[in-house]
Design an enzyme around this catalytic site. Structure first.
Site, PDB file in Angstrom:
ATOM      1  N   ILE A  74       0.828  -1.203   0.000  1.00 14.49           N
ATOM      2  CA  ILE A  74       0.000   0.000   0.000  1.00 14.49           C
ATOM      3  C   ILE A  74       0.866   1.258   0.000  1.00 14.49           C
ATOM      4  CG2 ILE A  74      -1.682   1.320   1.347  1.00 14.49           C
ATOM      5  CD1 ILE A  74      -2.869  -1.343   2.274  1.00 14.49           C
ATOM      6  N   SER A 120      -6.899  -1.177  10.968  1.00 16.73           N
ATOM      7  CA  SER A 120      -7.298  -2.423  10.325  1.00 16.73           C
ATOM      8  C   SER A 120      -8.734  -2.722  10.724  1.00 16.73           C
ATOM      9  CB  SER A 120      -6.336  -3.543  10.731  1.00 16.73           C
ATOM     10  OG  SER A 120      -6.474  -4.663   9.901  1.00 16.73           O
ATOM     11  N   TYR A 176      -1.451  -7.100  17.218  1.00 17.43           N
ATOM     12  CA  TYR A 176      -1.642  -6.167  16.106  1.00 17.43           C
ATOM     13  C   TYR A 176      -2.966  -5.426  16.248  1.00 17.43           C
ATOM     14  CZ  TYR A 176      -2.208  -4.657  11.214  1.00 17.43           C
ATOM     15  OH  TYR A 176      -2.412  -3.932  10.069  1.00 17.43           O
TER      16      TYR A 176
END
Length: 277
Positions: free
Chosen positions: A35, A174, A188
């Protein structure tokens, strides 16, 4: 207070190079399949000069491997919309506490003395697990890279813009806050959730400097990390029948960097193509 007038016809016509003369740092721009690379190409195409941060040892240790920095650099330079703009690349290990401020200073110096745009795209891959599997070392590693370094980048970015109005910050999160969460990636998810949570606080803090702060959730993006039946199963959960591609969130992030997005701040924006969880 008087009402603002309607834009003139000239103001309504979009500048094909809306970021001409501006400078940007994109972190985690290490791979042409990622990305960060896609964002950098979009910013460059819109006229910006761009500094590409990379940490090759991280990608080299992953299944997808690392690209040569010069190859990523050449790809972004090929997208330049303004022939006077520059693209520069350089390394940085953001696990080190002093590295974020050093990176901001290095990037600003390389691009003429200031940064107008910060895209904090980097993240730690691997070294994670379920609630039963995680340990203190996993939590600390993800905290250092995914959260602490981003906050220190934001701090250093804001400090180098004291006395200069305006600026754009985009962070990456996310799907940790969406149905189902990320039970297999607790460390994460925790750190990315922290970035989503602090977005509003940062935007309020930096409003007086005219700096907008937004966070983008790109959803599942094909960055060369998955193949086979699982890949096809994920694709089937998009209405379009395909994964998101790196340029999908890149278009949103590049737009957030322009003046057209000047009224958007403090938002966590999903760019998931209708993904059904």
């Amino acid at each position: 207070m008087p009402r603002l007038p309607h834009p003139t016809p000239e103001e309504l016509r979009r500048d094909p190079l809306p970021l001409r003369g501006r400078t940007a740092l994109v972190t985690g721009a290490s791979r042409r399949g990622g990305i960060g690379h896609a964002v950098a190409r979009r910013l460059a195409a819109y006229g910006a000069s761009v500094y590409l941060h990379h940490h090759v040892p991280h990608d080299a240790a992953q299944p997808w491997g690392a690209d040569r920095p010069e190859d990523v650099l050449a790809s972004v330079r090929g997208a330049l919309g303004d022939p006077e703009a520059r693209v520069v690349t350089g390394p940085g290990d953001l696990t080190e506490p002093a590295a974020p401020a050093e990176l901001i200073a290095t990037a600003a110096d390389a691009l003429g003395g200031r940064l107008d745009i910060l895209v904090a795209n980097h993240a730690l891959s691997g070294g994670d697990g379920t609630l039963d599997e995680i340990d203190a070392a996993m939590l600390d590693a993800h905290w250092a890279v995914d959260t602490r370094s981003v906050l220190l980048l934001v701090q250093a970015f804001a400090r180098q813009r004291v006395g200069v109005s305006g600026g754009r910050i985009m962070m990456m999160t996310s799907g940790q806050d969406i149905a189902g969460g990320m039970p297999g990636e607790i460390a994460y998810a925790l750190q990315k959730g922290a970035l989503a949570s602090v977005t509003r606080s940062l935007s309020t803090t930096l409003a007086e400097q005219g700096i907008t702060v937004n966070t983008v959730n790109p959803g599942p993006v094909d960055t060369d990390y998955l193949t086979g039946e699982v890949y096809e199963a994920v694709a089937a959960r998009f209405p379009a029948g395909r994964w998101g591609m790196p340029d999908d969130p890149a278009r949103l992030i590049a737009w957030l960097a322009t003046d057209e997005a000047g009224w958007i701040t403090g938002q966590v924006i999903d760019s998931e193509g209708g993904f059904r969880r």
